[in-house]
Design an enzyme around this catalytic site. Structure first.
Site, PDB file in Angstrom:
ATOM      1  N   ASP A   1      16.853  13.817   6.037  1.00  0.00           N
ATOM      2  CA  ASP A   1      16.034  14.006   4.840  1.00  0.00           C
ATOM      3  C   ASP A   1      16.533  15.134   3.943  1.00  0.00           C
ATOM      4  O   ASP A   1      16.853  16.231   4.410  1.00  0.00           O
ATOM      5  CB  ASP A   1      14.582  14.305   5.236  1.00  0.00           C
TER       6      ASP A   1
ATOM      7  N   ARG B   1       4.083  12.098   5.349  1.00  0.00           N
ATOM      8  CA  ARG B   1       5.083  13.038   5.873  1.00  0.00           C
ATOM      9  C   ARG B   1       4.844  14.431   5.310  1.00  0.00           C
ATOM     10  O   ARG B   1       4.712  14.598   4.095  1.00  0.00           O
ATOM     11  CB  ARG B   1       6.494  12.576   5.506  1.00  0.00           C
TER      12      ARG B   1
ATOM     13  N   HIS C   1      17.656   9.396  10.919  1.00  0.00           N
ATOM     14  CA  HIS C   1      16.679   8.362  11.284  1.00  0.00           C
ATOM     15  C   HIS C   1      16.794   7.165  10.353  1.00  0.00           C
ATOM     16  O   HIS C   1      17.418   7.232   9.296  1.00  0.00           O
ATOM     17  CB  HIS C   1      15.251   8.909  11.318  1.00  0.00           C
TER      18      HIS C   1
ATOM     19  N   HIS D   1      19.766   8.213   7.568  1.00  0.00           N
ATOM     20  CA  HIS D   1      19.784   9.385   6.694  1.00  0.00           C
ATOM     21  C   HIS D   1      19.164  10.586   7.397  1.00  0.00           C
ATOM     22  O   HIS D   1      18.389  10.446   8.349  1.00  0.00           O
ATOM     23  CB  HIS D   1      19.024   9.111   5.392  1.00  0.00           C
TER      24      HIS D   1
END
Length: 310
Positions: free
Chosen positions: A105, A275, A259, A103
């Site tokens: 983000d 994150r 990723h 995917h």
């Protein structure tokens, strides 16, 4: 912020990990007190290598991670819909599910995030690595007729096509609650399949696990083309894999990568990282057209400019 720290930009070492993607950066102590020359070296490495890694950042706290992020850009709120998993940063926690899928983000909003900074907090005793793929290399590897086809296409992305939703065979109440929050506000955005990178000018495939469909095609043809392009993204020569260790930090260009967090560790063990995401702009296609919102308002998530300056 901790005491003043001025790195010697000339002493920073950038070690390339693969032809198309990935580099380890040594000689930098991350934090909000880095000098401008070192920040420039870090940004240049990110533009060139798409994902960069830093070892031995044991000193870094959430506040320090946030202050460093501010040197690179404007942090977003942790997530457009998930508000319970952090204030400054988003907790990437295996207790909420495992994103065992490729995917990019938050592509379901109009302002696709520019970059993310991920810091290891708790790691399993084995496994739990992350792989990144260069969507620039994927585009560049396409034959010219497929490049032209991709450049003519647009795709719809939505948060109800959650990449993690099909990754869990064992769904407990915590995971169900997280998914309900993830989908609580519906977002859908139409993006070009090929985006022009606003800083490097490179062309990249803008796809990933939130894609619902390619616009204007029947479902079977849409899925066939998505598989074709995705296979280019995840070719091994377009990827790099990072085995996390305590104190590690990864920064990736979300506009040039996908990723995959690998679910290869014991289910009884916890994997937790934090994150912080940097605000991006509305993607621009090769022909100059921009993405369009179908549903949802992301202004509260990312308050940066809607479009890049001319």
């Amino acid at each position: 912020m901790s005491g003043e720290h001025t790195a010697d930009a000339a002493a920073v070492q950038v070690v390339k990990l693969g032809m198309h993607i990935g580099a380890q950066v040594d000689g930098v102590r991350l934090g909000g007190d880095l000098d401008a020359a070192t920040v420039e070296v870090v940004q240049a490495a990110l533009n060139e290598h798409k994902v960069i890694f830093f070892r031995n950042q044991h000193h870094l706290t959430e506040d320090g991670q946030y202050e460093f992020a501010e040197l690179l850009g404007t942090p977003t709120t942790p997530h457009p819909t998930v508000t319970s998993a952090g204030v400054k940063s988003l907790a990437i926690d295996s207790r909420h599910g495992r994103a065992n899928s490729w995917h990019t983000d938050v592509t379901f909003v109009d302002r696709v995030p520019r970059a993310s900074i991920l810091r290891a907090v708790t790691l399993p005793s084995y496994g739990g690595s992350t792989t990144w793929a260069s969507t620039v290399a994927a585009y560049n590897s396409l034959p010219d007729p497929l490049k032209r086809l991709a450049e003519s296409l647009r795709a719809r992305h939505t948060n109800q096509y959650d990449y993690a939703a099909t990754a869990e065979d064992r769904v407990d109440d915590t995971i169900k609650a997280y998914r309900r929050e993830f989908e609580a506000t519906y977002f859908e955005t139409e993006h070009p399949v090929v985006e022009v990178h606003p800083e490097t000018g490179e062309r990249a495939l803008l796809l990933g696990g939130f894609v619902k469909e390619i616009v204007g095609l029947p479902s079977s043809e849409s899925q066939a083309l998505l598989r074709l392009f995705q296979e280019r993204v995840i070719r091994l020569e377009h990827t790099t894999r990072w085995n996390w260790a305590p104190g590690d930090v990864a920064i990736w260009d979300n506009r040039a990568t996908q990723h995959y967090a690998v679910d290869d560790y014991d289910g009884r063990e916890r994997r937790q990282l934090t994150r912080i995401t940097l605000a991006g702009e509305v993607p621009v296609a090769v022909d100059g057209t921009t993405s369009t919102v179908i549903a949802g308002d992301a202004q509260g998530y990312a308050t940066g400019p809607l479009t890049r300056a001319a």
